[in-house]
Design a protein around this motif. Structure first.
Motif, short mmCIF file in Angstrom:
data_model
loop_
_atom_site.label_atom_id
_atom_site.label_comp_id
_atom_site.label_asym_id
_atom_site.label_seq_id
_atom_site.Cartn_x
_atom_site.Cartn_y
_atom_site.Cartn_z
N PRO A 261 0.84 -1.21 0.00
CA PRO A 261 0.00 0.00 0.00
C PRO A 261 0.87 1.26 0.00
O PRO A 261 2.06 1.21 0.30
N GLY A 262 0.29 2.37 -0.36
CA GLY A 262 1.03 3.63 -0.38
C GLY A 262 1.59 3.91 -1.76
O GLY A 262 1.57 3.06 -2.66
N GLY A 263 2.09 5.11 -1.93
CA GLY A 263 2.60 5.55 -3.22
C GLY A 263 4.00 5.07 -3.49
O GLY A 263 4.60 4.34 -2.69
N PRO A 264 4.58 5.49 -4.64
CA PRO A 264 5.92 5.03 -5.02
C PRO A 264 7.02 5.50 -4.08
O PRO A 264 8.11 4.96 -4.09
N ARG A 265 6.76 6.52 -3.25
CA ARG A 265 7.78 7.01 -2.32
C ARG A 265 7.52 6.55 -0.89
O ARG A 265 8.13 7.05 0.05
N ASP A 266 6.60 5.59 -0.73
CA ASP A 266 6.38 5.00 0.59
C ASP A 266 7.68 4.38 1.09
O ASP A 266 8.35 3.65 0.35
N PRO A 267 8.11 4.65 2.35
CA PRO A 267 9.41 4.15 2.84
C PRO A 267 9.56 2.64 2.73
O PRO A 267 10.63 2.14 2.36
N GLY A 268 8.50 1.90 3.05
CA GLY A 268 8.59 0.45 2.93
C GLY A 268 8.79 0.01 1.50
O GLY A 268 9.60 -0.88 1.20
N ARG A 269 8.06 0.64 0.60
CA ARG A 269 8.21 0.31 -0.82
C ARG A 269 9.63 0.65 -1.29
O ARG A 269 10.24 -0.11 -2.06
N MET A 270 10.15 1.78 -0.84
CA MET A 270 11.50 2.18 -1.24
C MET A 270 12.53 1.15 -0.79
O MET A 270 13.49 0.87 -1.50
N HIS A 271 12.31 0.58 0.39
CA HIS A 271 13.27 -0.42 0.88
C HIS A 271 13.22 -1.67 -0.02
O HIS A 271 14.27 -2.24 -0.35
N LEU A 272 12.03 -2.08 -0.42
CA LEU A 272 11.91 -3.23 -1.31
C LEU A 272 12.51 -2.92 -2.68
O LEU A 272 13.16 -3.78 -3.29
N GLU A 273 12.30 -1.71 -3.16
CA GLU A 273 12.86 -1.31 -4.45
C GLU A 273 14.39 -1.33 -4.39
O GLU A 273 15.06 -1.75 -5.35
N ALA A 274 14.95 -0.88 -3.27
CA ALA A 274 16.41 -0.87 -3.14
C ALA A 274 16.96 -2.28 -3.15
O ALA A 274 17.97 -2.58 -3.80
N GLU B 193 17.29 5.50 -0.43
CA GLU B 193 17.44 6.42 -1.56
C GLU B 193 18.90 6.48 -2.00
O GLU B 193 19.20 6.49 -3.20
N ARG B 194 19.81 6.49 -1.05
CA ARG B 194 21.23 6.56 -1.40
C ARG B 194 21.69 5.28 -2.10
O ARG B 194 22.52 5.33 -3.01
N THR B 195 21.14 4.13 -1.68
CA THR B 195 21.47 2.88 -2.37
C THR B 195 21.02 2.93 -3.82
O THR B 195 21.77 2.58 -4.74
N LEU B 196 19.78 3.37 -4.05
CA LEU B 196 19.26 3.44 -5.41
C LEU B 196 20.07 4.41 -6.26
O LEU B 196 20.39 4.13 -7.42
#
Length: 935
Positions: free
Chosen positions: A486-499, A532-535
């Motif tokens: 859930p949440g948008g593309p900048r959701d912190p949990g989503r960002m962690h999965l993306e990284a 974000e820094r990882t990405l």
């Protein structure tokens, strides 16, 4: 059992130990592993070693492994240090704690607060420095007996020390039973090339007869033969058998006794030691066996339910029977075999009950969590209401000490105590990941994620999936989790999965395009969080490899680095620090020189204050790349040599091999700039010898280029072309073609020497196109120079353009090359007057950069014009190697040898050797004259 019997048939073993002590006293450290089965005489050899060392004026540290303490982080190391402190009080104690012993305790306490893998490396290095300091005033002996029971973290330190002991006045003596498996620190210590194994043999019949005769009776030869057959020549077992014969009233000097020896049975050890002692003494022996080395007499007495009078009588009975020895604070079994016999006689139920009672008593006494947990792990479930929390705390300390296996065992038991605690399962899953038990780790992490919806747990489970089912399955798992998030593309949990998705994809060449498109969606991130820094770091790396505009890559890299924040992220993980390095290389390749210099200095300060050799080498790798880019050949060479020296004894993990490959690459460059082709070939051959059969990775891929350049220098264009094309093919397979380490440079030169001018021109033009696409003045200027060599009709114009472009570049060595090439081309074109200016300027730049080859070529060109340029005499400070000059500068600034060694992550002996060579080359007596001579 008599304790004054002679040491028999150990002259050869003691001779080797004496040689090790004498070697260490002369400054060359040694490791001796005394290996043999229980009772063979290892402890006696350790005792003899300590006496020999005492006679030679050695300082001495000692510890004994203990089955219970094997579950406690840093148990053996703490035992060594605390023994050296506990004998003192008041001002003396404070003084000791202000020195190396206190430094060791502080390092262990600091490690317990941070369970990261990087912290373990720092702790090992800090403890190594404690050993260095302890051996700085007199040689040092470190003995560890019964190392088969030592905790894993302490064993890792012993291995770490053994690999760095060669130029320290230290002897490390480790006595152990043969390792149960060919893995783990103890096995590594036993078979490493740094260790000498001493294998005590069973006693001969004659020696056994002498052992028995030392008791005042000459044994019958038949009795000796029977004792030898029953004991296998094992000194301890032979003594036990003799004690039992004495207790049974069977004379040793009568042949008839020989027939009784074989009837004594497997319980002989227990019967001989305790069979005829009062029940209170037997109970106390059981309590001491349960408590282990760290238990004191009063704790043992309480566990055995003895009052003060009963405790005193039991202790007296056990010490009189030579079962225990005591120093007032501790009770210790005379021999571990006796303790094992006592534990075996207790039986599993009685043992568990005693461990439970010990856990309760220690908890009530506010003992450390790891000591309580060691008993809880073997006690009945439900022994303590807060058992899970105690086990969790002990597991955290074990993880920080590099023992995930015992930590996972504690956490499994904690989960048994409180199976509904999802956070506890998550900790177990992470610990299992570090043990390599990926299947169970995934199971525990997914169960935990159901109870506590947490992106970090899902990402960690995907890492386990990558190990169990492969990275493709992990990618699919992450994509599904992201879609359901859930949440948008900048959701912190989503960002962690993306990284995590980006990291896993970065290792899959056939995912490079989709991974690149995925990362580009995050190009506008600010770099405000670790994810974000990882990405952004991965995006900068991808931009360098895919030759996107350099200014765009530099901006991305700067946001990833975030003024040191990325480096702070990396403090918990060597893998994250690899990301910092690749972001730095992207920034430097994009000519982000000032930002890179500030980042390196900040990172260097952090590593000097609190770093490990691998972290030092990673920062050095970024620094050497920067200095090569700038044209500081000598500084680059010193950075490369420093990195290799710092990690010379490290395990060849992929990160370490990558660091060695990069340092080797640039060391070869430096040797070629000096004109020492043999040294360049040697440094590459050394890497191949150590890592030639390892997996291919980017840094090893780049090594084809220096090999090709050496082949050109020795007149072998066919080999040069082969090496260049090998690099091309590996790069194409990986989907990369960066201009900063160009395979086309040697390929063009080889093609021209082979008469393939059209192919050479084609390749050179490709390089210009790639360089212009990248967009830095450095690459464009270098590519134009390459094209000038392939395009004879436009050579002068292209070289002039190359010089003009490089005037705006920070790369002075590239500019020097183009100037000298231009001067030579002008001379050939009979523009003799015009040629002098670029040649003279090229000479100055080549000299400043430290390129002997380039300067020599320019001087020869000027001499062909009739000029006589000033000769450079390589004497005085100029005669020092890059590493020697670095040490000389630090010494001249007032730093002591120890400070220099700490800053450069080498031993004080290495610094001392450097200074000796420096003084000889400079013709001075010592460091007082250094500043004057260097200035």
């Amino acid at each position: 059992m008599s304790r004054v019997e002679p040491t028999l048939e150990r002259g050869r073993e003691l001779g080797r130990i004496e040689a090790a002590l004498d070697s260490a006293k002369a400054g060359e450290g040694r490791v001796v592993v005394i290996e043999g089965r229980a009772g063979i005489g290892k402890t006696r050899l350790v005792q003899e070693t300590r006496e020999l060392a005492k006679d030679r004026g050695f300082g001495r540290l000692q510890a004994v492994g203990d089955a219970l303490e094997g579950a406690m982080a840093w148990g053996v190391v703490r035992q060594m240090v605390e023994r050296s402190v506990s004998r003192y009080s008041g001002e003396t104690r404070e003084k000791i704690l202000a020195g190396p012993s206190g430094a060791a305790l502080r390092a262990l306490d600091a490690a317990a607060a941070d369970p990261s893998e990087a912290e373990l490396a720092r702790t090992l290095h800090a403890l190594w420095w404690v050993a260095v300091d302890l051996s700085s005033t007199r040689p040092l002996l470190i003995t560890v007996d019964d190392a088969q029971w030592a905790d894993r973290s302490s064993l890792q330190f012993l291995v770490y020390l053994s690999r760095r002991i060669a130029d320290l006045p230290i002897v490390l003596v480790v006595a152990t039973r043969p390792p149960a498996e060919n893995a783990g620190p103890l096995a590594h210590l036993s078979v490493s090339r740094q260790a000498e194994r001493v294998l005590p043999k069973p006693l001969s019949l004659e020696a056994l007869a002498e052992l028995v005769a030392a008791r005042g009776v000459v044994p019958a030869w038949a009795v000796v033969t029977s004792l030898h057959a029953a004991s296998g020549g094992n000194p301890f077992l032979a003594r036990v058998l003799v004690d039992e014969l004495d207790a049974l009233g069977l004379p040793l000097d009568t042949d008839a006794t020989a027939g009784q020896v074989g009837k004594l049975g497997p319980s002989t050890v227990f019967r001989a030691a305790l069979g005829r002692l009062p029940v209170e003494a037997v109970g106390l022996a059981g309590a001491v066996a349960i408590l282990g080395t760290g238990g004191d007499p009063w704790q043992a007495g309480a566990l055995a339910e003895l009052d003060a009078a009963g405790l005193s009588l039991a202790v007296e009975a056990l010490t009189s029977a030579n079962v225990l020895t005591g120093d007032g604070d501790h009770l210790v079994f005379i021999h571990p075999v006796v303790r094992e016999a006592v534990l075996a006689d207790l039986g599993p139920i009685a043992r568990a009950a005693l461990h439970g009672a010990a856990a309760k008593a220690l908890r009530a006494a506010k003992a450390p969590a790891d000591r309580v947990a060691a008993h809880l792990a073997q006690a009945p479930r439900g022994t303590l209401p807060d058992a899970a929390e105690i086990l969790r705390k002990a597991a955290a300390a074990l993880l920080s000490a590099g023992d995930p296996k015992t930590a996972a065992a504690h956490l499994r038991r904690a989960v048994d105590e409180t199976p509904d605690d999802a956070a506890l399962r998550a900790e177990l899953g992470r610990a299992l990941l570090r043990t390599g038990e990926a299947a169970e780790a995934r199971q525990q992490l997914l169960v935990a994620a159901d109870g506590v919806p947490d992106a970090e747990l899902v990402a960690a489970a995907a890492s386990a999936t990558a190990v169990v089912d492969g990275p493709e399955a992990a990618v699919a798992e992450l994509l599904e989790a992201i879609a359901a998030r859930p949440g948008g593309p900048r959701d912190p949990g989503r960002m962690h999965l993306e990284a995590r998705l980006a990291v896993i994809r970065s290792f899959l060449p056939h995912h490079r395009r989709v991974a690149s498109d995925h990362l580009r969606a995050y190009a506008s991130l600010s770099g405000g969080t670790p994810d974000e820094r990882t990405l952004l770091g991965l995006l900068a790396q991808m931009g360098r490899y895919e030759v996107r505009p350099a200014d765009e890559v530099a901006a991305t890299a700067c946001r990833a680095l975030s003024h040191g924040a990325y480096f702070e992220d990396a403090t918990g993980s060597i893998d994250v620090m690899v990301g910092w390095v690749v972001a730095m290389l992207a920034l430097i390749s994009a000519d982000g020189i000032d930002e890179a210099r500030r980042e390196i200095e900040s990172a260097r300060r952090r590593v000097r204050a609190h770093g490990s050799p691998v972290e030092f080498a990673m920062v050095a790798n970024a620094a050497l790349f920067l200095n090569w880019r700038l044209g500081n050949v000598s500084v680059m060479e010193a950075e490369a040599e420093g990195a290799l020296a710092a990690i010379g004894a490290e395990e060849p993990l992929p990160q370490v091999v990558a660091l060695r490959a990069t340092s080797t690459h640039f060391l070869a460059y430096a040797a070629m700039e000096r004109g020492d082709l043999e040294a360049a070939a040697e440094v590459l051959a050394r890497f191949d010898s150590d890592h030639g059969d390892g997996p291919s990775m980017m840094p090893t891929m780049w090594l084809h280029e220096p090999r090709a350049l050496i082949a050109l220098a020795i007149g072998n264009p066919v080999l040069a072309r082969t090496q260049a094309f090998l690099q091309r093919d590996e790069m194409l397979a990986a989907g990369v073609d960066p201009p900063t380490i160009p395979w086309r440079v040697p390929a063009v030169r080889a093609a021209m020497l082979l008469g393939e001018s059209d192919h050479a021109l084609e390749l050179a033009e490709e390089q210009v196109i790639i360089a212009r696409k990248w967009g830095t003045t450095t690459e464009i200027g270098a590519a134009l120079r390459l094209l000038a060599h392939a395009d004879g009709d436009r050579r002068l114009d292209l070289l002039a353009e190359s010089v003009g472009v490089l005037e705006r570049s920070p790369a002075r060595l590239h500019l020097a090359r183009s100037l000298i090439d231009l001067g030579e081309a002008m001379r050939v074109a009979r523009r003799r007057t015009d040629a002098r200016t670029p040649l003279n300027r090229g000479i100055d730049l080549a000299t400043e950069c430290g390129s002997v080859v380039l300067r020599t070529r320019a001087v020869e060109a000027l001499e062909a014009l009739g000029d006589r340029p000033r000769r450079v005499i390589f004497a005085g400070p100029t005669s020092l190697t890059a590493s020697e000059r670095r040490v000389a500068d630090l010494a001249a600034s007032g730093r002591a040898n120890r400070e220099i060694a700490q800053e450069l992550f080498v031993t004080p002996k290495t610094v001392e050797n450097h200074l000796g060579r420096i003084y000889t080359k400079l013709g001075i007596a010592g460091r007082r004259e250094l500043a004057r001579v260097l200035s």
